[in-house]
Design a protein around this motif. Sequence first.
Motif, PDB file in Angstrom:
ATOM      1  N   HIS A  87       0.815  -1.209   0.000  1.00 22.98           N
ATOM      2  CA  HIS A  87       0.000   0.000   0.000  1.00 22.98           C
ATOM      3  C   HIS A  87       0.853   1.265   0.000  1.00 22.98           C
ATOM      4  CE1 HIS A  87      -4.010  -1.640   0.079  1.00 22.98           C
ATOM      5  NE2 HIS A  87      -3.676  -2.503   1.022  1.00 22.98           N
ATOM      6  N   LEU A  88       1.982   1.237   0.660  1.00 22.19           N
ATOM      7  CA  LEU A  88       2.871   2.400   0.589  1.00 22.19           C
ATOM      8  C   LEU A  88       3.366   2.603  -0.837  1.00 22.19           C
ATOM      9  CD1 LEU A  88       4.883   1.802   3.882  1.00 22.19           C
ATOM     10  CD2 LEU A  88       3.343   3.728   3.440  1.00 22.19           C
ATOM     11  N   ARG A  89       3.710   1.504  -1.519  1.00 21.44           N
ATOM     12  CA  ARG A  89       4.161   1.600  -2.907  1.00 21.44           C
ATOM     13  C   ARG A  89       3.079   2.222  -3.788  1.00 21.44           C
ATOM     14  NH1 ARG A  89       7.060  -1.918  -6.162  1.00 21.44           N
ATOM     15  NH2 ARG A  89       8.636  -1.846  -4.528  1.00 21.44           N
ATOM     16  N   ARG A  90       1.842   1.808  -3.609  1.00 25.37           N
ATOM     17  CA  ARG A  90       0.745   2.337  -4.417  1.00 25.37           C
ATOM     18  C   ARG A  90       0.562   3.835  -4.212  1.00 25.37           C
ATOM     19  NH1 ARG A  90      -4.832  -0.530  -4.770  1.00 25.37           N
ATOM     20  NH2 ARG A  90      -4.811   0.762  -6.657  1.00 25.37           N
ATOM     21  N   LEU A  91       0.913   4.309  -3.018  1.00 20.11           N
ATOM     22  CA  LEU A  91       0.774   5.740  -2.722  1.00 20.11           C
ATOM     23  C   LEU A  91       2.035   6.524  -3.045  1.00 20.11           C
ATOM     24  CD1 LEU A  91      -1.124   5.388   0.676  1.00 20.11           C
ATOM     25  CD2 LEU A  91      -2.084   6.195  -1.493  1.00 20.11           C
ATOM     26  N   GLY A  92       3.032   5.850  -3.587  1.00 19.45           N
ATOM     27  CA  GLY A  92       4.267   6.533  -3.968  1.00 19.45           C
ATOM     28  C   GLY A  92       5.151   6.904  -2.798  1.00 19.45           C
ATOM     29  N   VAL A  93       5.014   6.194  -1.677  1.00 23.51           N
ATOM     30  CA  VAL A  93       5.804   6.489  -0.487  1.00 23.51           C
ATOM     31  C   VAL A  93       7.035   5.585  -0.453  1.00 23.51           C
ATOM     32  CG1 VAL A  93       5.822   6.501   2.041  1.00 23.51           C
ATOM     33  CG2 VAL A  93       3.759   7.211   0.798  1.00 23.51           C
ATOM     34  N   ASP A  94       8.187   6.189  -0.281  1.00 23.47           N
ATOM     35  CA  ASP A  94       9.437   5.434  -0.191  1.00 23.47           C
ATOM     36  C   ASP A  94       9.485   4.655   1.120  1.00 23.47           C
ATOM     37  OD1 ASP A  94      12.268   4.759  -0.640  1.00 23.47           O
ATOM     38  OD2 ASP A  94      12.663   6.224   0.943  1.00 23.47           O
ATOM     39  N   CYS A  95       9.794   3.360   1.037  1.00 24.78           N
ATOM     40  CA  CYS A  95       9.891   2.578   2.261  1.00 24.78           C
ATOM     41  C   CYS A  95      10.911   1.464   2.096  1.00 24.78           C
ATOM     42  CB  CYS A  95       8.543   1.989   2.664  1.00 24.78           C
ATOM     43  SG  CYS A  95       8.034   0.521   1.754  1.00 24.78           S
ATOM     44  N   VAL A  96      11.469   1.040   3.214  1.00 25.24           N
ATOM     45  CA  VAL A  96      12.348  -0.115   3.261  1.00 25.24           C
ATOM     46  C   VAL A  96      11.793  -1.075   4.298  1.00 25.24           C
ATOM     47  CG1 VAL A  96      13.881   0.906   5.000  1.00 25.24           C
ATOM     48  CG2 VAL A  96      14.745  -0.892   3.498  1.00 25.24           C
ATOM     49  N   VAL A  97      11.902  -2.372   4.018  1.00 29.83           N
ATOM     50  CA  VAL A  97      11.433  -3.412   4.931  1.00 29.83           C
ATOM     51  C   VAL A  97      12.654  -4.088   5.540  1.00 29.83           C
ATOM     52  CG1 VAL A  97      10.098  -5.535   5.183  1.00 29.83           C
ATOM     53  CG2 VAL A  97       9.369  -3.788   3.522  1.00 29.83           C
ATOM     54  N   LEU A  98      12.747  -4.060   6.856  1.00 30.86           N
ATOM     55  CA  LEU A  98      13.850  -4.716   7.566  1.00 30.86           C
ATOM     56  C   LEU A  98      13.328  -6.017   8.164  1.00 30.86           C
ATOM     57  CD1 LEU A  98      15.326  -1.629   9.482  1.00 30.86           C
ATOM     58  CD2 LEU A  98      15.825  -2.423   7.157  1.00 30.86           C
ATOM     59  N   ASP A  99      13.944  -7.126   7.767  1.00 34.69           N
ATOM     60  CA  ASP A  99      13.453  -8.430   8.201  1.00 34.69           C
ATOM     61  C   ASP A  99      14.588  -9.265   8.771  1.00 34.69           C
ATOM     62  OD1 ASP A  99      11.370 -10.363   8.486  1.00 34.69           O
ATOM     63  OD2 ASP A  99      12.202 -11.455   6.794  1.00 34.69           O
ATOM     64  N   GLU A 100      14.343  -9.843   9.939  1.00 35.85           N
ATOM     65  CA  GLU A 100      15.365 -10.644  10.607  1.00 35.85           C
ATOM     66  C   GLU A 100      15.583 -11.988   9.922  1.00 35.85           C
ATOM     67  OE1 GLU A 100      16.538 -11.974  15.190  1.00 35.85           O
ATOM     68  OE2 GLU A 100      14.552 -11.168  14.735  1.00 35.85           O
ATOM     69  N   GLN A 101      14.566 -12.464   9.206  1.00 38.12           N
ATOM     70  CA  GLN A 101      14.655 -13.765   8.567  1.00 38.12           C
ATOM     71  C   GLN A 101      15.627 -13.740   7.388  1.00 38.12           C
ATOM     72  OE1 GLN A 101      12.942 -16.443   9.811  1.00 38.12           O
ATOM     73  NE2 GLN A 101      12.170 -15.093  11.411  1.00 38.12           N
ATOM     74  N   ALA A 102      16.278 -14.875   7.149  1.00 41.50           N
ATOM     75  CA  ALA A 102      17.219 -14.979   6.031  1.00 41.50           C
ATOM     76  C   ALA A 102      16.511 -15.193   4.706  1.00 41.50           C
ATOM     77  CB  ALA A 102      18.210 -16.109   6.282  1.00 41.50           C
ATOM     78  N   THR A 103      15.278 -15.704   4.744  1.00 39.96           N
ATOM     79  CA  THR A 103      14.532 -16.012   3.524  1.00 39.96           C
ATOM     80  C   THR A 103      13.097 -15.518   3.671  1.00 39.96           C
ATOM     81  OG1 THR A 103      14.037 -18.216   4.432  1.00 39.96           O
ATOM     82  CG2 THR A 103      15.936 -18.031   2.947  1.00 39.96           C
ATOM     83  N   PRO A 104      12.375 -15.353   2.541  1.00 35.40           N
ATOM     84  CA  PRO A 104      10.989 -14.880   2.617  1.00 35.40           C
ATOM     85  C   PRO A 104      10.072 -15.913   3.254  1.00 35.40           C
ATOM     86  CG  PRO A 104      11.897 -14.613   0.384  1.00 35.40           C
ATOM     87  CD  PRO A 104      12.850 -15.475   1.145  1.00 35.40           C
ATOM     88  N   GLY A 105       8.920 -15.432   3.738  1.00 37.40           N
ATOM     89  CA  GLY A 105       7.906 -16.343   4.267  1.00 37.40           C
ATOM     90  C   GLY A 105       7.474 -16.065   5.679  1.00 37.40           C
ATOM     91  N   GLY A 106       8.166 -15.165   6.370  1.00 36.87           N
ATOM     92  CA  GLY A 106       7.774 -14.839   7.727  1.00 36.87           C
ATOM     93  C   GLY A 106       7.740 -16.064   8.628  1.00 36.87           C
ATOM     94  N   ALA A 107       6.837 -16.051   9.596  1.00 40.07           N
ATOM     95  CA  ALA A 107       6.744 -17.152  10.556  1.00 40.07           C
ATOM     96  C   ALA A 107       6.260 -18.441   9.912  1.00 40.07           C
ATOM     97  CB  ALA A 107       5.804 -16.763  11.699  1.00 40.07           C
ATOM     98  N   TRP A 108       5.614 -18.344   8.757  1.00 38.02           N
ATOM     99  CA  TRP A 108       5.082 -19.543   8.114  1.00 38.02           C
ATOM    100  C   TRP A 108       6.171 -20.564   7.805  1.00 38.02           C
ATOM    101  CZ3 TRP A 108       0.019 -20.362   8.055  1.00 38.02           C
ATOM    102  CH2 TRP A 108      -0.834 -19.255   8.182  1.00 38.02           C
ATOM    103  N   GLN A 109       7.396 -20.127   7.607  1.00 40.55           N
ATOM    104  CA  GLN A 109       8.459 -21.069   7.270  1.00 40.55           C
ATOM    105  C   GLN A 109       8.951 -21.855   8.485  1.00 40.55           C
ATOM    106  OE1 GLN A 109      12.093 -18.859   5.974  1.00 40.55           O
ATOM    107  NE2 GLN A 109      10.953 -17.059   6.652  1.00 40.55           N
TER     108      GLN A 109
END
Length: 354
Positions: free
Chosen positions: A22-44
């Motif tokens: 949603h930030l991207r759709r509004l043209g807002v610059d953002c960075v996502v900081l994630d502790e995980q080494a791979t995508p998938g969040g807690a599901w992995q």
Amino acid sequence: MTDHSDVVVIGGGQSGLAAAYHLRRLGVDCVVLDEQATPGGAWQHTWDSLRLFSPAAFSSLPGRLMPPQPGETYPDAAHVVSYLADYEKRYAFAVRRGVRVEGVHRDGPHLRVETDSGAWRARAVISATGSWTRPFLPAVPGRPDYAGRQLHTVRYRGPAEFAGQHVVVVGGGNSGAQIAADLAYDTELTWVTQRPPRYLADDIDGRALFDAATARRRALDEGRTDTGGVASLGDIVAVPPVREARDAGLLTARPMFTRLTRRGAEWADGTTAEADAVIWCTGFRPALSHLAPLGLRGPRGHIPTTGTRAVGEPRLHLLGYGDWTGPASATLIGVGRPAREAARAIAADLQAGA
């Protein structure tokens, strides 16, 4: 060295990705900081047999439907991980992996996000760290003296390692029911719950839960009578493995025991059950330690919010921690709406500040 971004999103699971969309759709610059080494969040990190409560089409993040899993009405965790990885790749979000956020601090007109690999300054922060890293274990008498194996939901992987053992599963929610069903065939299972299990009707799934949670939030916001939300319907979605074990008579719950002994569990009437292992399906608490420097903590560890915005720090939004940050916001289908509201509020703030 300090990096800069209009918005820092902490956490790259489903909530963080919905916010980035949603930030991207509004043209807002953002960075996502994630502790995980791979995508998938807690599901992995979940157990192999875990199933969603809803069909794929009703378990989607904004902007991209989850494809169905062949042969499955309710997708498993591995399917969700693949979907989240594809979602992240499709939109090419700026995700920094293996980054552990240590603290968020006020820094004049900015918020400073300190990590184990440097700092970021941002005009707004979205915290989307969920709860998987903060499993809750109740203070049951005798728990420290029990000589068998104890593990929480987060450490459970499957029934093979418990085959032939006496296992006590504690918890009357969806995790407790699914893990009990998983173990019902190859172990001596004792399933204990605080109250008798309340199954939703077999034709009800996560779609109805989302609608109930939304209706409750709307009623509370409008000052009407509390509808009871999801709790009014029941505690357990009867996904196929749970339904099969229940209908086979393998899911008979006992009341909660009063204490653990060295060898197992003991009830108030003096009856006992041996246990080689106790699996605690007793829920989680919000993972909010990185926000401690802001001094915002309220009752029960929650940070008071209006919608997703922290009352004591308007540049901070919290997303995906449960109904207190948006109806059903801890679910795939439910997080889209509060993510959109948070993104719109941040975009308006940035424009006003500019």
